[in-house]
Design an enzyme around this catalytic site. Structure first.
Site, PDB file in Angstrom:
ATOM      1  N   CYS A  28      27.137 -18.362  -0.686  1.00  0.00           N
ATOM      2  CA  CYS A  28      27.471 -17.154   0.076  1.00  0.00           C
ATOM      3  C   CYS A  28      26.774 -17.259   1.425  1.00  0.00           C
ATOM      4  CB  CYS A  28      27.005 -15.906  -0.676  1.00  0.00           C
ATOM      5  SG  CYS A  28      27.167 -14.395   0.271  1.00  0.00           S
ATOM      6  N   GLU A  49      22.289  -7.294   4.301  1.00  0.00           N
ATOM      7  CA  GLU A  49      22.955  -6.428   5.289  1.00  0.00           C
ATOM      8  C   GLU A  49      21.996  -5.347   5.794  1.00  0.00           C
ATOM      9  OE1 GLU A  49      26.669  -5.921   6.064  1.00  0.00           O
ATOM     10  OE2 GLU A  49      26.679  -8.062   5.671  1.00  0.00           O
ATOM     11  N   SER A 105      33.800 -12.317   6.150  1.00  0.00           N
ATOM     12  CA  SER A 105      33.933 -10.914   5.765  1.00  0.00           C
ATOM     13  C   SER A 105      33.050 -10.013   6.641  1.00  0.00           C
ATOM     14  CB  SER A 105      33.561 -10.737   4.295  1.00  0.00           C
ATOM     15  OG  SER A 105      32.214 -11.104   4.091  1.00  0.00           O
ATOM     16  N   CYS A 122      33.748 -17.751   5.091  1.00  0.00           N
ATOM     17  CA  CYS A 122      33.378 -16.925   3.932  1.00  0.00           C
ATOM     18  C   CYS A 122      33.692 -17.667   2.628  1.00  0.00           C
ATOM     19  CB  CYS A 122      34.166 -15.626   4.001  1.00  0.00           C
ATOM     20  SG  CYS A 122      33.823 -14.507   2.647  1.00  0.00           S
TER      21      CYS A 122
END
Ligand code: DGL
Length: 289
Positions: free
Chosen positions: A181, A151, A7, A69
């Protein structure tokens, strides 16, 4: 050439392991950073995004795509395999959940914890895969704040440590924690500090790499060895992706190429030609030729 799809940035943590395990293979990474995070999105939206991403990688010349992902692997892998990998098709798409589940079952004495995105947890896919392999108990916890913190590059902050501590407090009695994840390996110091020493922390990425090595050995000639080349495509800002992505890969990235959605497909796009200001389409037309 092997395609690797995530992603956004997170799959670069998997890509690093794939490159080390398969140094002679040519790899093309596609990060859908312009549309990430996927973790809270509707499952059908994830299917649409995933179709566009794997089709882009097929157009780039990949016959084999690894969906790095977890969210896509948990929600869309069966759909992608049915749609693109029929018996007559030369294409194959592999995910991360089976290697992750196998590694967790091998590591655990009986109680596995899983932290992941909301969609991964709600899919129940990891629980189903683990149940196929053993009688382990699985306790899952969605941890939606962790991807945005990573992020932002805030994995070493008090905020990240507190978020991790709160999420992991909901997993009492586990002996193994599966990181469900691709972003979470960057939080490893915070995760380790929040857990008792007896709890093993498992990043599935090295197991994904070793199971790909085994898959290629079972399918000789499927992806001929190349020169160890790497191309990187992203749907977000390519300069940001190159700069920020090095943190996830642990190495500099090659110049990042831009692709963007146009009329339901991801098409190569020259950032210099990106429209500025208002964009007006001819009346009555939904797309562009
Ligand atoms: N790469 C995704 C995963 O492994 C997490 C990031 C997202 O929510 O898009 O689940």
């Amino acid at each position: 050439m092997i395609g690797v799809y995530d992603s956004g940035f997170g799959g670069l943590t998997v890509l690093g392991h794939l490159r080390r395990a398969l140094p002679d293979r040519d790899l093309v990474y596609l990060g859908d950073s312009g549309r990430a995070p996927y973790g809270g999105r509707d499952p059908h939206t994830i299917l649409d995004f995933a179709e566009q991403a794997v089709e882009r990688l097929f157009e780039e010349g990949c016959r084999l795509v690894v969906v790095a992902c977890n969210t896509v692997s948990c929600v869309a892998l069966r759909h992608l395999q049915r749609r693109y990998c029929g018996p007559a098709s030369p294409r194959r798409i592999l995910g991360v959940t089976i290697p992750g589940a196998e590694a967790a079952v091998a590591a655990s004495a009986g109680h596995i914890g899983l932290i992941a995105t909301r969609r991964t947890v709600e899919s129940g896919t990891y629980v189903a895969e683990i149940r196929k392999l053993g009688r382990h108990r699985v306790t899952q916890r969605a941890a939606p704040l962790l991807v945005p913190l990573v992020e932002e590059g805030w994995e070493d902050t008090g905020m990240a440590r507190e978020a991790v501590r709160r999420y992991l407090a909901d997993l009492p009695g586990i002996d193994t924690l599966l990181l469900g994840c691709t972003h979470y390996p960057l939080l490893l110091p915070a995760i380790r500090a929040a857990l008792p020493e007896r709890v093993a922390v498992l990043d599935p990425a090295p197991h994904v790499a070793s199971s790909l090595v085994a898959w290629l050995a079972r399918h000789p000639g499927y992806d001929p060895e190349g020169t160890g080349g790497l191309r990187v495509l992203c749907t977000g800002n390519p300069e940001d992706f190159g700069r920020h992505g090095a943190r996830f890969l642990g190495a500099p990235l090659p110049p990042v190429e831009h692709v963007a959605e146009m009329d339901g497909r991801l098409a190569p796009r020259d950032p210099a030609e990106a429209p500025r200001g208002q964009v007006v389409r001819p009346h009555g037309r939904q797309g562009r030729t």
